[in-house]
Design an enzyme around this catalytic site. Structure first.
Site, mmCIF file in Angstrom:
data_model
loop_
_atom_site.group_PDB
_atom_site.id
_atom_site.type_symbol
_atom_site.label_atom_id
_atom_site.label_comp_id
_atom_site.label_asym_id
_atom_site.label_seq_id
_atom_site.Cartn_x
_atom_site.Cartn_y
_atom_site.Cartn_z
ATOM 1 N N ARG A 85 -0.697 -8.504 13.592
ATOM 2 C CA ARG A 85 -1.164 -7.656 12.662
ATOM 3 C C ARG A 85 -1.973 -8.290 11.637
ATOM 4 O O ARG A 85 -3.111 -7.828 11.094
ATOM 5 C CB ARG A 85 0.218 -6.830 11.926
ATOM 6 C CG ARG A 85 0.719 -5.671 12.981
ATOM 7 C CD ARG A 85 1.910 -5.506 12.458
ATOM 8 N NE ARG A 85 2.174 -4.743 11.147
ATOM 9 C CZ ARG A 85 3.312 -4.682 10.434
ATOM 10 N NH1 ARG A 85 4.176 -5.183 10.905
ATOM 11 N NH2 ARG A 85 3.156 -3.924 9.443
ATOM 12 N N ARG A 122 11.803 -5.978 4.296
ATOM 13 C CA ARG A 122 11.826 -4.664 4.736
ATOM 14 C C ARG A 122 12.691 -4.159 6.028
ATOM 15 O O ARG A 122 13.384 -3.222 6.087
ATOM 16 C CB ARG A 122 10.315 -4.187 4.884
ATOM 17 C CG ARG A 122 10.137 -2.645 5.252
ATOM 18 C CD ARG A 122 8.606 -2.261 5.279
ATOM 19 N NE ARG A 122 7.560 -2.609 6.229
ATOM 20 C CZ ARG A 122 6.338 -2.695 6.059
ATOM 21 N NH1 ARG A 122 5.713 -1.960 5.102
ATOM 22 N NH2 ARG A 122 5.802 -3.061 7.147
ATOM 23 N N ARG A 124 -9.478 0.808 8.883
ATOM 24 C CA ARG A 124 -9.004 -0.377 9.120
ATOM 25 C C ARG A 124 -10.256 -1.216 9.848
ATOM 26 O O ARG A 124 -10.313 -2.288 10.138
ATOM 27 C CB ARG A 124 -7.931 -0.540 9.964
ATOM 28 C CG ARG A 124 -6.886 -0.754 8.934
ATOM 29 C CD ARG A 124 -5.667 -0.469 10.407
ATOM 30 N NE ARG A 124 -4.166 -1.147 10.097
ATOM 31 C CZ ARG A 124 -3.088 -0.619 9.634
ATOM 32 N NH1 ARG A 124 -3.113 0.690 9.237
ATOM 33 N NH2 ARG A 124 -2.154 -1.282 9.471
ATOM 34 N N ARG A 173 11.127 -0.732 12.103
ATOM 35 C CA ARG A 173 9.979 -0.653 12.706
ATOM 36 C C ARG A 173 9.919 -1.686 13.724
ATOM 37 O O ARG A 173 10.087 -2.843 13.570
ATOM 38 C CB ARG A 173 8.790 -0.657 11.619
ATOM 39 C CG ARG A 173 8.293 0.629 10.939
ATOM 40 C CD ARG A 173 7.302 0.049 9.729
ATOM 41 N NE ARG A 173 6.289 -0.265 10.292
ATOM 42 C CZ ARG A 173 5.145 -0.274 9.734
ATOM 43 N NH1 ARG A 173 4.826 0.048 8.347
ATOM 44 N NH2 ARG A 173 3.946 -0.854 10.150
ATOM 45 N N LYS A 193 0.848 -1.228 -0.051
ATOM 46 C CA LYS A 193 0.009 -0.188 -0.039
ATOM 47 C C LYS A 193 0.948 1.238 -0.110
ATOM 48 O O LYS A 193 0.532 1.913 -0.775
ATOM 49 C CB LYS A 193 -0.881 -0.013 1.413
ATOM 50 C CG LYS A 193 -1.987 -1.312 1.360
ATOM 51 C CD LYS A 193 -2.977 -0.931 2.599
ATOM 52 C CE LYS A 193 -2.148 -1.065 3.858
ATOM 53 N NZ LYS A 193 -1.598 -2.175 4.176
HETATM 54 P P1 AMP Z 1 0.892 0.762 9.188
HETATM 55 O O1 AMP Z 1 2.174 1.929 9.105
HETATM 56 O O2 AMP Z 1 -0.394 1.393 8.474
HETATM 57 O O3 AMP Z 1 1.107 -0.714 9.019
HETATM 58 O O4 AMP Z 1 0.372 1.029 10.633
HETATM 59 C C1 AMP Z 1 1.159 0.659 11.839
HETATM 60 C C2 AMP Z 1 0.345 0.572 13.050
HETATM 61 O O5 AMP Z 1 -0.216 1.673 13.387
HETATM 62 C C3 AMP Z 1 -0.912 -0.505 13.093
HETATM 63 O O6 AMP Z 1 -0.336 -1.965 13.261
HETATM 64 C C4 AMP Z 1 -1.817 -0.160 14.087
HETATM 65 O O7 AMP Z 1 -1.107 -0.240 15.549
HETATM 66 C C5 AMP Z 1 -1.581 1.511 13.998
HETATM 67 N N1 AMP Z 1 -2.739 1.892 12.822
HETATM 68 C C6 AMP Z 1 -2.498 2.529 11.732
HETATM 69 N N2 AMP Z 1 -3.514 2.875 11.129
HETATM 70 C C7 AMP Z 1 -4.657 2.344 11.748
HETATM 71 C C8 AMP Z 1 -5.972 2.432 11.889
HETATM 72 N N3 AMP Z 1 -6.669 2.726 10.665
HETATM 73 N N4 AMP Z 1 -6.807 1.845 12.798
HETATM 74 C C9 AMP Z 1 -6.165 1.260 14.026
HETATM 75 N N5 AMP Z 1 -4.700 1.410 14.024
HETATM 76 C C10 AMP Z 1 -4.056 2.047 12.929
#
Ligand code: AMP
Length: 194
Positions: free
Chosen positions: A149, A126, A87, A138, A13
């Protein structure tokens, strides 16, 4: 033009959003990036979500909806790419209402389909690439958090596929192919819906 990129962690994404920012002058709205920025700047909210993010769980709807609402009220762009948001079903409802209140809508919801086995490998790569480049890895790019996740994705995010399909907004793309091939499929969809 406003779109959502939907897919499990490691589906590509962020990579595809970045390409659209460059080629179409759209703005990427990644709640993951916003939350990481809040942590880095040490805000109270950033501190509150740190452990949840590291464990691979979802932070509350209230927090992420607030972040998106704030961004949408100040950002100027011809098109937003929602990356990692919504999400959950309540987040999807909230986004619909926010866009409607601003006189906007969604042009497409693009689902990137990737096999689970490939996701684990991609996330491991990554982490290895970031480490090799001397960049911070990360905290949630490890086997344990990735398992959580993925579970969160299937339990809470995958239902959005049916939600947007029922609304006639879902477009699915095979995300297992080369980055450029996936990108050209996404561009073809955007040309159709714009
Ligand atoms: P990402 O970078 O999109 O993989 O997000 C990293 C982490 O941020 C996720 O595993 C969640 O803990 C939190 N997070 C990001 N976006 C959301 C969302 N829309 N709803 C809830 N938690 C989120």
């Amino acid at each position: 033009m406003n779109i959502i990129l939907l897919g499990p962690p490691g589906a590509g994404k962020g990579t595809q959003a970045q390409k659209l920012v460059e080629s179409r002058n759209m703005m990427q709205l990644s709640t993951g990036d916003m939350l990481r920025a809040a942590r880095t700047s040490g805000t109270e909210m950033g501190q509150k979500v740190a452990a949840i993010m590291d464990a691979g769980e979802l932070v509350t709807d209230e927090i992420v909806i607030g972040l998106i609402e704030e961004k949408l009220s100040t950002a100027q762009s011809d098109g937003f790419i929602f990356d990692g948001f919504p999400r959950t079903l309540p987040q999807a409802d909230a986004l619909g209402k926010l866009l409607e209140a601003m006189g906007m809508g969604l042009n497409a919801v693009i689902e990137l389909q990737v096999d689970d086995g490939a996701l684990v490998k991609r996330v491991e790569n990554r982490a290895a690439e970031a480490a090799a480049a001397g960049q911070p890895v990360r905290a949630d790019d490890n086997a344990e958090s990735l398992k959580t996740r993925l579970m969160e994705y299937y339990k809470k995010t995958a239902p959005l596929i049916g939600y947007y399909y029922a609304r006639g907004e879902l477009q699915s793309v095979d995300g297992m192919r080369e980055i450029e091939t996936v990108s050209s499929d996404i561009n073809a969809i955007l040309d159709r819906v714009s």
